[in-house]
Write an enzyme that holds these catalytic residues in place. Structure first.
Site, PDB file in Angstrom:
ATOM      1  CB  CYS A   2      -1.145  -0.008   1.213  1.00 27.61           C
ATOM      2  SG  CYS A   2      -2.273  -1.199   1.023  1.00 27.61           S
ATOM      3  NE  ARG A  27       4.797   1.849   0.554  1.00 25.94           N
ATOM      4  CZ  ARG A  27       6.039   1.914   1.367  1.00 25.94           C
ATOM      5  NH1 ARG A  27       6.353   2.350   0.623  1.00 25.94           N
ATOM      6  NH2 ARG A  27       6.290   1.663   1.826  1.00 25.94           N
ATOM      7  CD1 TRP A  69      -0.197  -6.481  -2.587  1.00 20.12           C
ATOM      8  CD2 TRP A  69       0.269  -6.784  -0.043  1.00 20.12           C
ATOM      9  NE1 TRP A  69       0.438  -7.720  -2.118  1.00 20.12           N
ATOM     10  CE2 TRP A  69       0.336  -7.993  -0.949  1.00 20.12           C
ATOM     11  CE3 TRP A  69      -0.461  -6.351   1.632  1.00 20.12           C
ATOM     12  CZ2 TRP A  69       0.282  -9.318  -0.044  1.00 20.12           C
ATOM     13  CZ3 TRP A  69      -0.409  -8.095   1.849  1.00 20.12           C
ATOM     14  CH2 TRP A  69       0.892  -9.596   1.374  1.00 20.12           C
ATOM     15  CG  ASN A  95       1.360   0.730   4.249  1.00 14.63           C
ATOM     16  OD1 ASN A  95       1.060  -0.469   3.934  1.00 14.63           O
ATOM     17  ND2 ASN A  95       2.291   1.046   3.883  1.00 14.63           N
ATOM     18  N   GLY A  96      -1.036  -0.614   6.167  1.00 16.47           N
ATOM     19  CA  GLY A  96      -0.999  -1.562   7.735  1.00 16.47           C
ATOM     20  C   GLY A  96      -2.042  -2.346   8.482  1.00 16.47           C
ATOM     21  CD  GLU A 453      17.718 -13.675  -4.529  1.00 15.81           C
ATOM     22  OE1 GLU A 453      16.836 -13.795  -3.841  1.00 15.81           O
ATOM     23  OE2 GLU A 453      17.529 -12.392  -5.550  1.00 15.81           O
ATOM     24  CE  LYS A 457      14.219 -11.671  -7.565  1.00 19.21           C
ATOM     25  NZ  LYS A 457      14.888 -11.498  -5.932  1.00 19.21           N
ATOM     26  CD  GLU A 460      10.462 -11.829  -6.873  1.00 18.54           C
ATOM     27  OE1 GLU A 460       9.642 -10.843  -5.771  1.00 18.54           O
ATOM     28  OE2 GLU A 460      11.912 -11.652  -6.553  1.00 18.54           O
ATOM     29  CG  HIS A 476      18.946 -37.008   1.593  1.00 17.00           C
ATOM     30  ND1 HIS A 476      20.009 -38.282   2.401  1.00 17.00           N
ATOM     31  CD2 HIS A 476      20.203 -35.849   1.717  1.00 17.00           C
ATOM     32  CE1 HIS A 476      20.977 -37.934   2.768  1.00 17.00           C
ATOM     33  NE2 HIS A 476      21.022 -36.675   2.147  1.00 17.00           N
ATOM     34  CE  LYS A 567      11.804  -2.548  -4.338  1.00 22.83           C
ATOM     35  NZ  LYS A 567      12.348  -3.841  -4.631  1.00 22.83           N
TER      36      LYS A 567
HETATM   37  C1  F6R Z   1      11.988 -10.789  -3.786  1.00 21.65           C
HETATM   38  C2  F6R Z   1      11.681  -9.540  -3.077  1.00 21.65           C
HETATM   39  C3  F6R Z   1      11.623  -9.410  -0.948  1.00 21.65           C
HETATM   40  C4  F6R Z   1      11.877  -8.663  -0.667  1.00 21.65           C
HETATM   41  C5  F6R Z   1      12.101  -9.398   1.041  1.00 21.65           C
HETATM   42  C6  F6R Z   1      12.628  -8.115   2.235  1.00 21.65           C
HETATM   43  O1  F6R Z   1      12.408 -10.134  -4.988  1.00 21.65           O
HETATM   44  O2  F6R Z   1      12.308  -8.533  -3.260  1.00 21.65           O
HETATM   45  O3  F6R Z   1      11.990 -11.062  -1.229  1.00 21.65           O
HETATM   46  O4  F6R Z   1      13.912  -9.271  -0.375  1.00 21.65           O
HETATM   47  O5  F6R Z   1      10.458  -8.532   1.087  1.00 21.65           O
HETATM   48  O6  F6R Z   1      12.570  -6.774   1.561  1.00 21.65           O
HETATM   49  P1  F6R Z   1      13.258  -6.086   2.634  1.00 21.65           P
HETATM   50  O7  F6R Z   1      15.060  -5.726   1.802  1.00 21.65           O
HETATM   51  O8  F6R Z   1      13.601  -4.121   1.678  1.00 21.65           O
HETATM   52  O9  F6R Z   1      13.203  -6.320   3.857  1.00 21.65           O
END
Ligand code: F6R
Length: 572
Positions: A2, A27, A69, A95-96, A453, A457, A460, A476, A567
């Protein structure tokens, strides 16, 4: 998670809100809305989906906006913010999460609710208080009844703009007699780089040309800070997507991460050496950086452990006040991380990107990764910058800061070449993946976190099911999922011999192998080539960011806005 924006000033608010919302869309993009104080009344507009669906027809000198969001209530127009009281005299964007919203709804029984959101209790509650008290007092009382986390901006029909926060980020942009309220600095950077970061439980009232901030009933002074990000950094600069731009910025951002003030690195390294034990934590991509960071520190003889923040909470009671927590977070606003830190009483060293973030303000020491704004929802340049800072710290612990700097700068120099060398192969691999609905990633030691990682990527962004395992773990259990044609990516980073054996175990059962490392092996269908380097993990992840990006595009997805995600995850 949000985004909220408010503007009250000398220009037309609708343009500021429309522009601000575009910068906040990373966001959340389930729905969007705006409210303008179009004298004499507040006009609200809402739409499902992108902020592009708003028409911004109303004019006025004050307005608020929201990009959602969804947490409470489905994705539809009724649940889009801003929400108002029954008569539409107060509008708020939030937001929250208001944890006691059901209780408050019951208490406000006579009011007419139009959405399923937790947010809608706020304007109703404030309206009730306002009927008996002046605005400042009504706000104080409203806050005392709200449980949970909130960053709120709102409009009152009588002309004021309001803002208040607890456990969710909120910043006020100051441009002479005009004011912005926003989730982060991005929406107002083009107008001003002067910002006030509100503290927990601060509430602010903006009347014509005047801002007053209060906490617990008293007016307080909050410092105006200058932000050294420039608005240009928050633009795509000719790239099709922010993610692509951010991937290509890495040769530069890794260098910027290296250029830490020597005294800062020395102080941080002293904190590490003085601690009995060191715990690193973060979420998602940042958690993999934290895990690699723990490996770097262990290699220098430090007793270091890593755990994802949402699980870290449960071990926090075992952490002593002589220990040290290293918190890794791009945004510095991730709720799981902030909540975990509240459960410990040892010093906190943070590695973060966003200046003035809640994490930075609540840490004993902060090292900024200096990556500039990261807008693509999937983290890319922040990850390599986090690794750079953590690696530099491990060199510092060994008393080798200068050696660490030159070594990491050499790595940065090779990034461009890694991108170019692998362009064609990555094209082929992304075409190949279009036919696949699952794949696996394996690696040993540092390769394990790269596998995690890279899988994160890919899943997602492309929505292909991708799982990562330590190479040794495959046999295993998970090996039973391997059948003819299943792709298995293998990081040949540490312990090449055993990594290859683990890959071949899958190959013998029909898997198709894609290797990443120094030397191509016959069993590999495709191969991602990286040069020898002391910090090879920083080089090896970049092709996988490109692969995820390309596959996402070919599948018709928007790599900047993967479905269901946002994000800055500011809820637990
Ligand atoms: C994946 C991604 C998320 C963030 C996670 C932590 O591509 O971006 O997994 O890494 O939400 O976010 P921050 O680093 O802002 O604490």
């Amino acid at each position: 998670m949000c985004g909220i924006i408010g503007y009250k000033g000398e220009e037309n608010a609708k343009e500021k809100i429309a522009e601000g919302l575009k910068k906040l869309e990373y966001r959340g993009y389930d729905s969007a809305g705006a409210a303008i104080l179009a004298n004499p009344s507040i006009k609200v507009e809402k739409a499902e989906g992108s902020v592009e669906n708003l028409s911004h027809n109303f004019n006025g000198k004050a307005g608020i906006g929201h990009t959602r969001w969804a947490t409470h209530g489905g994705v539809n127009k009724a649940n889009a913010h801003p929400h108002t009281d029954t008569e539409g005299k107060i509008a708020v964007a939030h937001n929250g999460i208001i944890e006691n919203h059901s209780e408050l709804r019951e208490k406000l029984g006579e009011e007419k609710f139009e959405s399923e959101t937790d947010t809608e209790v706020i304007p109703h509650l404030l309206k009730k208080k306002l009927s008996e008290k002046k605005l400042e007092k009504a706000l104080k009382e409203t806050l005392s009844e709200l449980k949970g986390s909130y960053a709120v901006t709102g409009l009152i029909e009588s002309g004021e703009m309001i803002a208040f926060r607890k456990d969710s980020p909120l910043v006020i942009g100051v441009k002479e007699n005009s004011f912005f309220v926003a989730s982060d600095v991005m929406p107002f950077l083009e107008d001003t780089n002067k910002a006030i970061f509100l503290k927990d439980e601060d509430y602010a009232v903006i009347r014509d040309g005047e801002l007053k901030i209060f906490n617990s009933g008293k007016q307080v002074n909050r410092q105006i800070e200058e932000i050294d990000w420039d608005a240009g950094q928050a633009c795509k600069n000719g790239f099709e997507h922010f993610m692509k731009k951010e991937i290509h910025e890495q040769p530069e951002t890794v260098k910027r991460a290296v250029f830490q003030d020597r005294s800062d690195i020395e102080e941080a390294s002293k904190m590490i050496k003085d601690a009995k034990k060191v715990y690193l934590t973060g979420c998602g991509t940042a958690s993999y950086a934290a895990m690699l960071g723990a490996k770097y520190l262990r290699s220098q003889g430090i007793e270091a452990y890593a755990e994802q923040s949402h699980e870290f909470e449960y071990m926090a009671s075992h952490i002593d006040k002589d220990d040290l927590v290293i918190a890794v977070s791009q945004s510095g606003e991730t709720a799981d991380l902030l909540s975990a830190l509240k459960k410990t009483d040892c010093p906190v060293l943070s590695v973060t990107n966003v200046v003035g973030s809640t994490l930075a303000r609540n840490s004993d020491k902060t090292l900024y990764i200096n990556a500039g704004p990261e807008i693509g929802v999937a983290s890319t340049k922040a990850f390599t910058a986090q690794l750079t800072v953590l690696k530099l710290l491990s060199y510092a612990v060994a008393g080798e800061i200068s050696k660490g700097r030159s070594s990491l700068l050499e790595t940065a120099e090779k990034l461009e070449e890694v991108i170019k060398t692998n362009e064609r192969e990555l094209e082929k691999i992304s075409d190949y993946l279009l036919e696949k609905d699952q794949c696996f990633f394996i690696g040993r030691n540092k390769g394990r976190e790269l596998a995690s990682e890279a899988a994160l990527k890919l899943k997602e962004l492309s929505y292909i099911h991708a799982e990562a395992f330590p190479g040794g773990e495959f046999k295993h259990g998970t090996l039973s999922l391997i059948e003819e044609g299943v792709p298995v990516f293998v990081f040949m980073l540490d312990d090449e011999t055993n990594s290859l054996s683990n890959a071949v175990e899958a190959y013998s059962r029909g898997a198709e192998l894609i290797g990443c490392g120094l030397t191509r092996q016959d069993v590999f269908k495709y191969f991602i080539q990286v040069p020898e380097d002391d910090n090879r993990e920083i080089l090896e992840i970049v092709p996988f960011q490109i692969l995820a990006y390309e596959t996402s595009l070919k599948k018709g997805n928007n790599p900047d806005k993967p479905r269901n995600l946002a994000k800055s995850v500011t809820v637990k």
